[in-house]
Scaffold this motif. Structure first.
Motif, PDB file in Angstrom:
ATOM      1  N   ARG A 151     -98.961  19.880  69.570  1.00 44.22           N
ATOM      2  CA  ARG A 151     -98.431  18.577  69.979  1.00 44.22           C
ATOM      3  C   ARG A 151     -97.574  18.681  71.235  1.00 44.22           C
ATOM      4  NH1 ARG A 151     -97.959  13.898  67.380  1.00 44.22           N
ATOM      5  NH2 ARG A 151     -95.871  13.694  68.205  1.00 44.22           N
ATOM      6  N   GLY A 199     -95.415  11.411  59.248  1.00 45.04           N
ATOM      7  CA  GLY A 199     -94.734  10.672  60.323  1.00 45.04           C
ATOM      8  C   GLY A 199     -93.222  10.641  60.136  1.00 45.04           C
ATOM      9  N   SER A 247     -88.012  12.664  66.035  1.00 43.29           N
ATOM     10  CA  SER A 247     -88.949  12.130  67.015  1.00 43.29           C
ATOM     11  C   SER A 247     -88.655  10.649  67.165  1.00 43.29           C
ATOM     12  CB  SER A 247     -90.386  12.339  66.518  1.00 43.29           C
ATOM     13  OG  SER A 247     -91.263  11.491  67.224  1.00 43.29           O
ATOM     14  N   THR A 254     -90.650   8.338  67.697  1.00 46.65           N
ATOM     15  CA  THR A 254     -91.660   7.519  67.024  1.00 46.65           C
ATOM     16  C   THR A 254     -91.854   7.949  65.568  1.00 46.65           C
ATOM     17  OG1 THR A 254     -93.315   8.876  68.120  1.00 46.65           O
ATOM     18  CG2 THR A 254     -92.977   6.686  69.025  1.00 46.65           C
ATOM     19  N   ALA A 255     -90.869   8.636  65.005  1.00 42.53           N
ATOM     20  CA  ALA A 255     -90.943   8.974  63.580  1.00 42.53           C
ATOM     21  C   ALA A 255     -90.999   7.680  62.769  1.00 42.53           C
ATOM     22  CB  ALA A 255     -89.704   9.775  63.182  1.00 42.53           C
ATOM     23  N   HIS A 296    -100.725   6.622  62.265  1.00 42.41           N
ATOM     24  CA  HIS A 296     -99.375   6.757  62.818  1.00 42.41           C
ATOM     25  C   HIS A 296     -99.387   8.011  63.688  1.00 42.41           C
ATOM     26  CE1 HIS A 296     -95.068   5.514  62.398  1.00 42.41           C
ATOM     27  NE2 HIS A 296     -94.903   6.692  62.970  1.00 42.41           N
ATOM     28  N   TYR A 297     -98.783   7.950  64.856  1.00 39.35           N
ATOM     29  CA  TYR A 297     -98.559   9.138  65.700  1.00 39.35           C
ATOM     30  C   TYR A 297     -99.663   9.501  66.683  1.00 39.35           C
ATOM     31  CZ  TYR A 297     -94.081  11.344  64.718  1.00 39.35           C
ATOM     32  OH  TYR A 297     -92.762  11.645  64.679  1.00 39.35           O
ATOM     33  N   ARG A 353    -101.476   9.639  69.960  1.00 34.33           N
ATOM     34  CA  ARG A 353    -101.106   9.256  71.324  1.00 34.33           C
ATOM     35  C   ARG A 353    -102.032   9.947  72.318  1.00 34.33           C
ATOM     36  NH1 ARG A 353     -97.916   6.399  72.406  1.00 34.33           N
ATOM     37  NH2 ARG A 353     -96.526   6.687  70.643  1.00 34.33           N
TER      38      ARG A 353
END
Ligand code: NAD
Length: 498
Positions: free
Chosen positions: A103, A277, A285, A287-288, A441-442, A444
């Motif tokens: 990541r 997530g 994070s 965007t957690a 979720h997550y 990107r």
């Protein structure tokens, strides 16, 4: 022995002349690296180097393909160092190699390759409605010297999002690392130096905390644009400071992401994703997934599912390739998370998993915590924790779900879980955030831009919008007619349009 990390100014590694600070391995508590607290002198020297490189060095005038070549050389060298750098990140901030390799570091290599392509794609515009003899154009030019200020939670990937875009656009740069992760960001700049593709002054790196280093950088008149990722409070302070001289600003700040879960959701996939997530690298994070907003009919089932999955997460040494959750990155982050767990309990929340540590402060490891029955108007519902704390709320109607989800000053993102596409799209329209996932979720991609609304920030990163945020537009109008005289026209034909 601790690593000695230096500043990188005008193409050379420079030892600081003043005090130093240490970064600490959060897993062992040992000093990992020592770095200079850069003061006004070092900041002035780095900005002057970037200024010279922008005004006289030629980087901005290079063909896009040349800038692309340099970014590709950097990507190749970084790729050859993935193992070393992901190990360093695991040691410096505790993000497990299992997550940070793919990541963070592989992601950074991919982003550099994207930005290399973007350097060849910058386009201006010619207005299409003038008479044929007039060429009325808008030209993209690099904005100038960009100050790039980054946090600690993705010390290489977040650096590359800014650096790659700024360099593709033709800017020169002064980056400031986070005081928690100076060595990890220095490893990226080491690759910049070793690939020998960037002229001196195009890339500079300073270490040090917000005060004095960040503050001096933001206040420097030689800086044309400030690109910041970090907390909302710091973002606001930076914007105030930048306003004094109208320096351009982009801010990527905090978040408080909800996951809206409807009774028809594919619960197995949903629970896997939101657990991951919420707790992947201990929720550190932006965007957690921090809030589950769950239909009353499936509330208990969702809580049970998240709790049982969270119990199975492997927690431990971030260097162990099977581990998903490491320690908190710093004592400050650990204490902040514990304070929010305590606050949640004071607000009336019940612990479904985790809770206050039995031996607080013995280590920086913090068990995932799931809190239920919290009041929606409480502070835990609205404020960013940035730790392994997941709060679960119930709703009966779509309206109630939206009201709960939108009940924060942030607007970064959220996810919606339902098999009903009409409902999903309706919710997506009314969720007041900038980044929405449906049934995931997550995920990107570098090709798609990213940014926040409200207290989550201003501007976009990634995608072509991210590169364009380092551009300044110039209008250029050419009249090719020899017959037309502006003075005669003004005097003879008032009001006539040309
Ligand atoms: P922070 O605001 O404490 O620090 C961020 C950076 O700003 C650091 O380099 C710090 O030294 C510097 N800084 C601090 N004060 C400054 C000042 N007055 N002038 C200039 N620079 C200054 O944030 P943090 O704890 O490092 O990071 C966590 C925060 O970052 C969380 O709120 C998280 O949500 C946010 N974040 C946002 C995104 C996003 O893309 N939206 C991504 C990652 C992290």
């Amino acid at each position: 022995m601790a690593l000695m990390v230096r500043n990188y100014i005008d193409g050379r590694w420079v030892a600081g002349s003043g005090p130093t600070f240490d970064s600490i391995n959060p897993s062992t508590g040992q000093v990992l690296a020592s770095a200079p607290v850069s003061g006004a002198e070092e900041v002035a020297s780095a900005v002057a180097a970037a200024r010279r490189a922008f005004d006289h060095g030629g980087w901005r005038w290079r063909k896009g393909s040349d800038r692309a070549g340099a970014l590709l050389a950097l990507a190749d060298l970084l790729e050859s160092r993935i193992h070393t750098i992901s190990t360093l990140i695991a040691c410096e901030m505790g993000k497990p190699v299992r997550v940070n390799r793919a990541r963070e570091v592989e992601g950074a290599v991919d982003k550099l390759r994207y930005f290399a392509g973007a350097a060849r794609m910058l386009e201006g515009r010619v207005t299409g409605v003038t008479i044929p003899e007039i060429w009325d154009m808008e030209l993209p030019e690099p904005v100038g010297v960009a100050a790039l200020i980054i946090p600690w939670n993705d010390p290489v990937d977040l650096a590359v999002r800014k650096l790659g875009a700024a360099l593709a656009a033709g800017c020169t740069t002064v980056m400031k690392s986070s005081e928690i992760t100076p060595a990890s960001t220095a490893a990226l700049i080491d690759a910049v130096h070793d690939c020998d593709a960037f002229p001196p002054g195009v890339v500079n790196l300073l270490h040090g905390p917000g005060e004095p280093t960040g503050n001096a950088l933001v206040g420097s008149p030689g800086v044309d644009k400030i690109s910041f990722t970090g907390s909302t409070a710091t973002g606001i302070a930076i914007m105030r400071r930048a306003a004094e001289r109208l320096a351009k600003v982009s801010l990527e700040c905090g978040g408080k992401l909800p996951a809206l879960i409807f009774p028809d959701a594919d619960l197995e996939r949903c629970l896997d994703a939101v657990t991951f997530g919420a707790f992947m690298y201990s929720g550190q994070s932006c965007t957690a997934c921090t809030r589950l907003i769950v239909h009353r009919s499936i509330h208990d089932k969702v809580v049970e599912g998240v709790v049982s999955r969270s119990r199975e997460l492997s927690i431990g040494d971030p260097l162990d390739p099977s581990v998903l959750v490491g320690p908190m990155a710093s004592r400050r982050q650990y204490d902040k998370s514990v304070q929010y767990i305590r606050l949640g309990l004071e607000e009336g929340g019940q612990t479904a998993l985790g809770g206050l540590p039995r031996e607080p402060g013995q280590s920086l490891y913090l068990e995932p915590t799931v809190l239920i029955d919290l009041p929606p108007e409480g502070r835990v519902a609205r404020e960013e924790v940035f730790g392994p704390v997941l709060a679960v709320y119930r709703f009966d109607s779509e309206e109630e779900a939206l009201a709960l989800a939108n009940n924060t000053p942030y607007g970064l993102g959220g996810s919606i879980w339902t098999q009903d596409i009409s409902r999903a799209l309706k919710m997506a329209r009314r969720l007041d955030v900038a980044d929405i996932w449906i049934n995931t979720h997550y995920i990107r991609n570098v090709e798609t831009s990213f940014g926040g609304r409200h207290l989550s920030g201003i501007g976009r990163e990634l995608g072509m919008a991210g590169v364009e945020s380092y551009l300044s537009w110039k209008r250029l109008c050419i009249d090719t007619r020899s017959s037309f005289h502006l003075k005669e026209w003004v005097e003879s034909s008032p009001g006539e349009s040309r």
